[in-house]
Design an enzyme around this catalytic site. Structure first.
Site, PDB file in Angstrom:
ATOM      1  CD  GLU A 190      -3.105   0.812   2.180  1.00 34.55           C
ATOM      2  OE1 GLU A 190      -3.923   1.720   2.375  1.00 34.55           O
ATOM      3  OE2 GLU A 190      -3.141  -0.280   2.797  1.00 34.55           O
TER       4      GLU A 190
ATOM      5  CD  GLU B 179      -4.125  -0.285   9.237  1.00 33.08           C
ATOM      6  OE1 GLU B 179      -4.736   0.160   8.253  1.00 33.08           O
ATOM      7  OE2 GLU B 179      -3.468  -1.348   9.199  1.00 33.08           O
TER       8      GLU B 179
END
Length: 963
Positions: free
Chosen positions: A582, A848
Site C-alpha cells: 500500500e 494501525e
C-alpha cells in the site's frame, strides 16, 4: 547579499536591506534584484540594539540557485538502455488479475521436505474459464527444475512471450492448464501464470495456488489427484525470485578527459525511476531513492551535487545505475508501471577548471549502457543482487566498455523539471542486532528490537554462486515464525548471490525499502555473528526539533513510538504504512498527524512538498483525492476523492504548518485550492448537509453517522479557510468563508443537535467533533461534555474513537476543564487505549488499529493490520502542549503559552522545541510535593506562564524558575 563575501565587497551586491526597524526576525522575504540561475550567493546580517549599538556582521551563509528553465539543460537528453523492456516485455510471476502467484508442490507437512521431494516427476493441473475467445495470451512458469507445459493437452512454451500458439490453444469455456516437472538436484516448486486478454479488452488469467491439483503420477481421472500445497508467494524464500522475472538495472557511463584541475563542479541529475549517481568509482552524495516520488506528469524534481572533490585532471567517468522505484515499480496493490515502463536518465555535469575553462558533460547518445549485479529491484518486493555479474571498475576511467551498447536517446513525457523541494531520503540511524536465533533447519531469525524502515547490511563470506535470502516482517506469529500475512502482496525479500571474495563481502540493497523488526536469513553460508548484520534506518532527512520525556515509563515509551512511527512513514510522502503493498500518501492520516509531526521534526520541507502533490492531484471540480500522489484514480479507475477528514487535509495541513512555523508562503500557495474545495463542498451538499459517504471515523470501535462526521468537517474546513485568509490579508475571502461556516453550522445543528446539547448517535466522536468545531452553543456545551464523560465512564474509562475523533478527544476534555478524564484515558493500558500496545504488545511504533494484536484474539484482519501506522500517534500534540506545557501562543512561537497540566501519576516532565526563533524548554517537577517550573525562551519572544491556581504571568526572553 552578494556573489562574494558581502562583508568585504558590496560592489556586486544583489540586495542591501539597509537598516530596518522591525521586531520581525524570522522568515524575512527576499526583496533584492532578480537572481541568476546556478549561481552561489552569500548573505550576512547584523542587528542594532535598543541603544543604537551595531553588532558585528554574522559569518556569511550561502546558497546556490537552481536551473531556472529548460534552456539551462541545453544539450542534456533523456537516455535509456536500447533494449529496455517495457510493458510488452514484462514477465510477471507476481500476480495476474489481482491473484498472487504461489509456489506449489506435492502436499506435505513441511516446506523444505516438500520441495526436496525425491519423486521422479510431479504433475500439476489447474482450470481457467474463458468467457470469450482470447486475442492474446502469455504463459510463464518456473520450477527450479525441468518442466513441460500444456494447455488443453497441447504442449506449449512457458517463457512468457505472447505466443500465438498459446492463444490458439485456449477455447471458450473451461480450459485445463497442466505441467510436468522433473526435479533435479536442487529443491523444486512450481510457480506459473497465464495472462489472457479477451476480445473486448478485458482480462482473464490463472495463477498457481492452493486450488491446483498435484500428483506424482499422471492420470486423466482428477479424483486420483490431491490438492497441491502452497508454500508462499513467488519471490519469497527458499526459492526466491525466478530469473525469468528479472529486470536488470541499466548501468550508464560516460568517460571524458579534463585538461586542468577542477575549481568547481556540479552534477544536475534526475531519472524516471530511481538512480544512484557515480563519479570515478565513488557514490555521489548520500541520498537514496532519488528523485523520490511525486506525480511525474505534474512535476519532476532533480538533484544538485557538488562533485568538485571527485573529479581530477585527466580521465574521468560519470555514471548512474537505474531502478524502477515508484515510476515503474509496484505501487500500492496496482502493480508495476503506474507512471511509465522505461527507466531513463537525464544529467548535466558542469565543470569549472582551475585555468578558467568550462567543460559540460551532458547525458546523450554518446553514453554506454550495460548491466551489473542488480538483477531486480522493487520497493515492495525487494532486491536481487548477483555479485558475480558486477563489472568491476565500470565507473572508473580505463574500463573496457567495448561490449556495452550505446545509450538510446528518448523523449519521455513528464512535468516541468524543478529543484528538489523535499528533504532527501537518507540513512539517519543504524541499529545493531539485539538477538539472534538459529533454527533447526538452518534459518536464522534476527531481532533488531525496534520496528523500523530501511534495509539490512550483511557481512558474509562464502563460495561464489551461493544464494542467501533475507525476509522481513514486523512481528512474529504464535509459532515464532515471521508474520508475513499482513504484508499482503509485498514480498519484502532480498537475495544476494556471493561473488566468492576470499576476504568476505558485504550486501546492502540500494533500491528497495522494508518495514520490519525481524529479519530471517535463509541459506546463510556459515556462522553469523551479531556484529555481521546491521539495520540501516532510512527516512526523509528532517531536522529533529522536539523532545519530550517524563516520569511515567510507559508514556515516555509512547512518545518514542510516535517518533519512530513518523520516521518510518515520512520517507518520500507521508504514508499510511511502510511495509505492505500500500504505502500511500493517505490525506486523512497526514492531516490528523500534522501538528504532532511539527513538534517532533521540522516538517516544513517535507509536508510543504507534499502539499504540492496534493494540489497537483486536486480535480477541476475542487474535490481532493484520498491519497497524494493520486494513484487510486489512474488508468481509468473511478475517482477516489472528496472524503470528509481526508480531503480536508488541503485546508488543515497548511494551517497546522502556519501555526507551527509562522511561514505565510504555504498559506499563500494553498488558499486558492482550499477555496475550490469549499466550493465543491457547497455544490455537493444538500442544504449544507454532506452525503452519507466517505470513511467517517475510520476504525472506531463505535461508528458515528457518516453524514454527521462529513458535515462537521465541512464546517471545520470553512473555519480553517477563514483563518488562513485573514493571515494573508484576504479579508473579503475570510468573511465569505466565515459565512459558509455559519451556514454549515446552522445546518448541522438543525439535523444533528437535539435539546440539552445532545448530539445524534451519542458517540464519543459525535460529541468531540461538535465541541471542538464549536458547533454547539455555549449553554449546550456543559451538558455535551458531561455526555461525553458519561460515555467514557460507561465503557469503563475507555475511548471508542477512530482516526478522526481520537486526535481531538483529549483536547476537548482539557478545554472544558476535564483534564482528569483526559489523563485517565491517556494512562489507560487495557484495550482500547494508547498504552495497550506498549504494555501488552511490546510495541515500538504506533499501530494501525487499537487491536492490531490483542491477548484475547491475536492478530487482527491480516488484510489491514499494520504495526507502523502513525494516525493514533496524533496524541503526541497533547503530550507536548498539555502534559509538557509548551504550546504556540501565536504562529511560529513568537508568543509561547506555558501551561503544564498536572496529575499525581507524573512527577516530572521535560519538553524542548527548536522554534523558528530559537530553543524553548519547559521542565517541571512535583518532587517532595512542591511544584517547580523552569522555562527558557529565545530572543524576541514572549511567554505566558500559567501556575497552578494563579493568574498567568507575562515574561520575555530568558531563563526563569517558578515554584
Amino acid at each position: 547579499m552578494a556573489e562574494g563575501d558581502p562583508r568585504v565587497d558590496s560592489s556586486n551586491a544583489v540586495w542591501d536591506s539597509g537598516v530596518v526597524e522591525s521586531n520581525e526576525s524570522v522568515d524575512i522575504a527576499y526583496a533584492g534584484d532578480a537572481l541568476s540561475s546556478r549561481t552561489r550567493y552569500s548573505w550576512s546580517v547584523r542587528v542594532t540594539d535598543e541603544s543604537g549599538t551595531d553588532s558585528d556582521w554574522a559569518e556569511p551563509a550561502c546558497f546556490e540557485t537552481a536551473l531556472y528553465d529548460a534552456s539551462d539543460w541545453q544539450g542534456a537528453e533523456w537516455i535509456v538502455a536500447p533494449n529496455e523492456p517495457g510493458t510488452e516485455g514484462e514477465h510477471n510471476l507476481d500476480w495476474v488479475g489481482g491473484r498472487h502467484v504461489e509456489r506449489i508442490w506435492l502436499p506435505a507437512g513441511d516446506f523444505l521436505e516438500a520441495v526436496d521431494s525425491t519423486v521422479e516427476q510431479v504433475f500439476f493441473r489447474g482450470h481457467v474459464k474463458v468467457e470469450q475467445q482470447p486475442t492474446r495470451a502469455r504463459l510463464l512458469a518456473d520450477a527450479d527444475a525441468e518442466l513441460r507445459a500444456f494447455v488443453n493437452g497441447t504442449e506449449l512454451p512457458a517463457d512468457g512471450t505472447a505466443d500465438d500458439r498459446v492463444t490458439a490453444a485456449l477455447t471458450e469455456g473451461d480450459n485445463v492448464v497442466s505441467f510436468a516437472v522433473t526435479p533435479g538436484d536442487t529443491p523444486a516448486a512450481l510457480a506459473a501464470s497465464l495472462d489472457i486478454t479477451l476480445a473486448d479488452g478485458t482480462k482473464a488469467g490463472l495463477v498457481t495456488d492452493g486450488t491446483w491439483l498435484a500428483s506424482s503420477a499422471d492420470s486423466d481421472n482428477e479424483a486420483d489427484w490431491k490438492l497441491a500445497e502452497s508454500f508462499g508467494h513467488h519471490g519469497t524464500a527458499p526459492h526466491g525470485r525466478s530469473p525469468l522475472t528479472y529486470r536488470p538495472s541499466p548501468y550508464l557511463r560516460r568517460e571524458f578527459a579534463l585538461d586542468a584541475g577542477v575549481r568547481s563542479a556540479r552534477l544536475y541529475v534526475t531519472a524516471l525511476g530511481v538512480y544512484e549517481a557515480r563519479v570515478n568509482g565513488h557514490r555521489v552524495g548520500d541520498d537514496h531513492l532519488t528523485p523520490s516520488w511525486t506525480d511525474y506528469a505534474s512535476r519532476l524534481p532533480y538533484q544538485t551535487y557538488d562533485v568538485t572533490d571527485l573529479l581530477h585532471e585527466g580521465g574521468n567517468v560519470v555514471g548512474a545505475v537505474l531502478a524502477d522505484g515508484w515510476y515503474a515499480g509496484n505501487v500500492c496493490w496496482f502493480g508495476t508501471f503506474q507512471y511509465g515502463d522505461k527507466r531513463a536518465l537525464l544529467a548535466r555535469l558542469e565543470i569549472e577548471d582551475e585555468d578558467g575553462g568550462r567543460t559540460v558533460v551532458n547525458s546523450d547518445g554518446s553514453w554506454h549502457v550495460g548491466e551489473g549485479a542488480t538483477r531486480y529491484a522493487d520497493l515492495q518486493n525487494g532486491e536481487v543482487v548477483d555479485a558475480r555479474a558486477e563489472p568491476l571498475g565500470w565507473d572508473e576511467p580505463g574500463f573496457d566498455a567495448g561490449a556495452w551498447a550505446q545509450a538510446r536517446v528518448d523523449t519521455p513525457s513528464h512535468g516541468p523539471l524543478e529543484a528538489q523541494k523535499a528533504p532527501p531520503i537518507r540513512v539517519e540511524h543504524e541499529l545493531p542486532a539485539e538477538a539472534m536465533h538459529v533454527r533447526e533447519d538452518g534459518r536464522i531469525l534476527v531481532d533488531f528490537g525496534q520496528n523500523l524502515v530501511g534495509w539490512v547490511k550483511l557481512d558474509l563470506r562464502g563460495e561464489a554462486g551461493h544464494r542467501v535470502m533475507l525476509r522481513h516482517a514486523e512481528a512474529l506469529d504464535h509459532n515464532g515464525e515471521l508474520y508475513i500475512e499482513a504484508l499482503r502482496g509485498a514480498r519484502a525479500t532480498d537475495e544476494y548471490v556471493l561473488r566468492g571474495e576470499a576476504g568476505g563481502e558485504t550486501f546492502e540493497p540500494r533500491f528497495t525499502v522494508h518495514g520490519f523488526r525481524f529479519c530471517e536469513i535463509v541459506n546463510h553460508p556459515g556462522e553469523l555473528r551479531l556484529q555481521d548484520i546491521t539495520a540501516r534506518v532510512a527516512h526523509a532527512a528532517m531536522e529533529p526539533i522536539g523532545e519530550h520525556s517524563n516520569s511515567h515509563e510507559h508514556l515516555t515509551k509512547l512518545q518514542q513510538n510516535i517518533v519512530w512511527g513518523q520516521r518510518g512513514n515520512f520517507l518520500a510522502v507521508p504514508t499510511d504504512c511502510p511495509q505492505r503493498d500500500e504505502r500511500l500518501g493517505w490525506t486523512g492520516d497526514a492531516q490528523v498527524f500534522a501538528s504532532t509531526a511539527a513538534f517532533n521534526y521540522d516538517v516544513r520541507g517535507f509536508l510543504g512538498k507534499w502539499m504540492y502533490d496534493l494540489r497537483d492531484s486536486q480535480y477541476e471540480d475542487g474535490s481532493v483525492p484520498h491519497v497524494a500522489p493520486d494513484v487510486l484514480t489512474r488508468d481509468g479507475r473511478a475517482n477516489e476523492a472528496g472524503a470528509a477528514g481526508w480531503a480536508d487535509a488541503i485546508a488543515i495541513v497548511p494551517l497546522e504548518l502556519y501555526r507551527a512555523y509562522g511561514d505565510r508562503r504555504v498559506v499563500e500557495e494553498s488558499l486558492d485550492a482550499v477555496d475550490k474545495w469549499l466550493g465543491f463542498l457547497v455544490e455537493n451538499s444538500e442544504g449544507f448537509i454532506r452525503p452519507d459517504a466517505g470513511f467517517a471515523d475510520w476504525l472506531a470501535f463505535t461508528q458515528t453517522p457518516k453524514n454527521l462526521v462529513a458535515t462537521a468537517f465541512s464546517a471545520f474546513a470553512a473555519r480553517c479557510a477563514a483563518e488562513l485568509a485573514r493571515e494573508i490579508g484576504r479579508t473579503e475571502d475570510a468573511q465569505r468563508f466565515e459565512t459558509q461556516y455559519a451556514n454549515v453550522r446552522a445546518a448541522f445543528r438543525a439535523r444533528f443537535v437535539r435539546g440539552g446539547g445532545k448530539v445524534v448517535s451519542g458517540t464519543q466522536t459525535a460529541y468531540v467533533l461538535a465541541l471542538h468545531f464549536d458547533l454547539l452553543d455555549e449553554h449546550e456545551q456543559p451538558r455535551a461534555v458531561q455526555a461525553l464523560v458519561d460515555n467514557i465512564a460507561a465503557r469503563n474509562w475507555h475511548l471508542s474513537t477512530g482516526f478522526l475523533g481520537t486526535p481531538y478527544l483529549l483536547q476537548v476534555l482539557t478545554r472544558f476543564g476535564r483534564e482528569d478524564i483526559a489523563y485517565r484515558l491517556l494512562l489507560q493500558d487495557t484495550m482500547p487505549s494508547w498504552l495497550y500496545p506498549v504494555v501488552h504488545g511490546e510495541a515500538t511504533t504506533m499501530w494501525e488499529r487499537w487491536d492490531s494484536w490483542s491477548d484475547s484474539h491475536g492478530f487482527q484482519d491480516p488484510g489491514m493490520t499494520s504495526f507502523n501506522h502513525y494516525a493514533y500517534g496524533a496524541v503526541g500534540e497533547w503530550i507536548y502542549r498539555e502534559l509538557g506545557g509548551l504550546a504556540p501562543g501565536s504562529p511560529g512561537y513568537r508568543h509561547v503559552v506555558i501551561r503544564p497540566r498536572l496529575t499525581a501519576s507524573i512527577s516530572w516532565s521535560k519538553t524542548s522545541l527548536e522554534t523558528p526563533y530559537g530553543p524553548v524548554s519547559v521542565n517541571w517537577s512535583t518532587a517532595g510535593g512542591e511544584f517547580a517550573l523552569q522555562v527558557s525562551l529565545p530572543a524576541n519572544t514572549t511567554g505566558e506562564v500559567w501556575l497552578p491556581g494563579q493568574e498567568p504571568v507575562r515574561i520575555g526572553s530568558g531563563e526563569y524558575t517558578f515554584g
